[in-house]
Design an enzyme around this catalytic site. Structure first.
Site, PDB file in Angstrom:
ATOM      1  N   TYR A 182      12.258  31.400   5.777  1.00 42.74           N
ATOM      2  CA  TYR A 182      11.129  31.809   5.896  1.00 42.74           C
ATOM      3  C   TYR A 182      11.415  32.344   7.462  1.00 42.74           C
ATOM      4  CZ  TYR A 182       9.147  30.319   1.274  1.00 42.74           C
ATOM      5  OH  TYR A 182       9.461  30.384  -0.142  1.00 42.74           O
ATOM      6  N   LYS A 184       0.671  -0.946   0.091  1.00 42.81           N
ATOM      7  CA  LYS A 184       0.018  -0.344   0.252  1.00 42.81           C
ATOM      8  C   LYS A 184       1.298   0.897  -0.061  1.00 42.81           C
ATOM      9  CE  LYS A 184      -0.054  -0.276   5.120  1.00 42.81           C
ATOM     10  NZ  LYS A 184      -1.187  -0.430   6.083  1.00 42.81           N
TER      11      LYS A 184
HETATM   12  C1  LIG Z   1      -0.756  -1.843   6.653  1.00 42.99           C
HETATM   13  C2  LIG Z   1      -1.062  -2.822   7.265  1.00 42.99           C
HETATM   14  C3  LIG Z   1       0.470  -3.873   7.690  1.00 42.99           C
HETATM   15  C4  LIG Z   1       1.195  -3.825   7.230  1.00 42.99           C
HETATM   16  O1  LIG Z   1       1.714  -3.385   9.142  1.00 42.99           O
HETATM   17  P1  LIG Z   1       3.785  -3.441   8.693  1.00 42.99           P
HETATM   18  O2  LIG Z   1       3.646  -3.334  10.429  1.00 42.99           O
HETATM   19  O3  LIG Z   1       4.317  -2.135   8.099  1.00 42.99           O
HETATM   20  O4  LIG Z   1       4.745  -5.138   8.985  1.00 42.99           O
HETATM   21  C5  LIG Z   1      -0.626  -5.520   7.778  1.00 42.99           C
HETATM   22  N1  LIG Z   1      -1.670  -5.025   8.192  1.00 42.99           N
HETATM   23  C6  LIG Z   1      -2.961  -4.266   7.974  1.00 42.99           C
HETATM   24  C7  LIG Z   1      -4.181  -4.672   8.392  1.00 42.99           C
HETATM   25  C8  LIG Z   1      -2.028  -2.963   7.794  1.00 42.99           C
HETATM   26  O5  LIG Z   1      -2.885  -2.200   7.589  1.00 42.99           O
END
Ligand SMILES: *Cc1c(COP(=O)(O)O)cnc(C)c1O
Length: 366
Positions: free
Chosen positions: A261, A35
């Site tokens: 800034y 993701k």
């Molecule tokens: C993002 C996510 C993961 C992955 O988690 P990591 O800590 O990056 O391994 C696994 N399960 C769900 C439901 C997530 O939202």
């Protein structure tokens, strides 16, 4: 001379994949979480490599991300962790597996699956065991079973829950209570449904800290990119991304002058500063300003000065021998994204996923 880029080391990705797999018993499936643009590393190249390496499953957060994967030729099963109800029909049409996280949503997917004349369309159910994010409540199991008993349009391919504190050793008892609750609800479902399904709870820290949570599949994101939420685990993993830029301009600044800034840094002595070609528009947020981050130039540390601008920031190079065009390391395998993020009060996940599209990704394949 090279400009701002995220170097992505696919050999390191392979190493991490193999290491994480080595922690699993044979037969436990591996789901690669890609993701948020593969945590900033580039969803297409990362996913192609992971498919080649033999991941069993992919996971993304939203349906649009799953469609992108399908369009680039990913043929492995894809789980959508957080679909919105109006996209469930797209899931079915593109053969991706939605996580159903409420009774209403189960109702919706049943209607869509029937309308699309599906039989045994694979879905996953998420139960809330204590994170209190998305998920069906344990008490709603009877409603779930009722809905499922009246149809063959869908079939439960998997049941999942998400751990709230898998990286926190002080919360072992809580995590074990989540795993117990998961065990109970899945047992009940299996008995009542009369068939077996995949069970998954562990994210990366879960894999490394809770073997009891491996079940039949694990879901790993951050570990693939080289971070294990624990310095002990990090020793076995290799950071995949290195963010590099260059010195755009050098400038002598007199004592009493101000920099950036809102005159956010005041020079207390004469100094030399470098302008770096990267800013909050690239994902280097303002929290890294005011000396909360240091970058490496020709082997020396240069702290940020004042406010981070959209396309650039300034660092102190008074004692560093450097010239325009010299390479600047924001993070790499030694000065890691984790160090940079944690020194500024955030986590590697946020730093990595925040790296914007205009930063070129450069893939290193050997
Ligand atoms: C993002 C996510 C993961 C992955 O988690 P990591 O800590 O990056 O391994 C696994 N399960 C769900 C439901 C997530 O939202």
């Amino acid at each position: 001379m090279q400009g701002t880029r995220l170097e992505v080391n696919l050999k390191a990705l392979e190493h991490n994949f193999n290491y994480l797999k080595s922690q699993l018993d044979p037969g436990v499936l591996f789901m690669a979480v890609v993701k948020a643009n593969a945590y900033g590393h580039g969803i297409i190249e990362i996913s192609k490599k992971l498919q080649e390496l033999g991941t069993d499953y992919f996971a993304v957060a939203y349906t649009e991300e799953a469609i992108e994967l399908r369009d680039t030729g990913i043929t492995k099963p894809i789980l959508v962790l957080h679909p919105q109800s109006h996209t469930l029909v797209d899931c079915i049409q593109r053969c991706v597996e939605p996580v159903i996280y409420s009774v209403d949503m189960l109702d919706n997917i049943l209607a869509f699956a029937k309308a699309e004349s599906q039989k045994n369309y694979p879905i996953h159910l998420e139960f809330n065991t204590g994170l209190n994010r998305i998920g069906i409540e344990l008490e709603e199991i009877d409603q779930v079973l009722e809905l499922l008993s009246n149809t063959d349009a869908v079939k439960v391919r998997g049941v999942q829950s998400h751990l709230a504190a898998s990286e926190d050793h002080d919360e072992r008892e809580f995590t074990e209570s989540q795993l117990d609750a998961f065990e109970k609800v899945t047992q009940q479902l299996e008995e009542k449904l009369g068939y077996k399904f995949l069970k998954h709870t562990d994210n990366t820290s879960g894999i490394l800290n809770y073997k009891a949570g491996h079940h039949s599949m694990v879901r790993s994101g951050i570990g693939l990119y080289g971070y294990g939420n624990d310095l002990e685990h990090d020793k076995h993993l290799m950071p995949v991304g290195s963010l590099k830029s260059q010195v755009s301009q050098l400038r002598e600044v007199k004592k009493g002058a101000s920099i950036s800034y809102n005159r956010s840094h005041k020079a207390t002595t004469d100094m030399k500063i470098a302008v770096i070609a990267l800013g909050h528009g690239d994902g280097i947020n303002r929290i890294y300003g005011y000396g909360n981050a240091q970058v490496k130039i020709n082997g020396s540390w240069a702290p940020t000065l004042g406010i981070i601008c959209m396309d650039m920031f300034m660092v102190d190079v008074t004692d560093i021998d450097c010239k325009v065009g010299d390479e600047v390391i924001i993070f790499d395998e030694k000065h890691t994204a984790r160090d940079l993020a944690e020194n500024a009060g955030t986590i590697s996940y946020e730093l990595l996923t925040g790296i914007q599209k205009r930063v070129q990704r450069e893939y290193i394949i050997s």
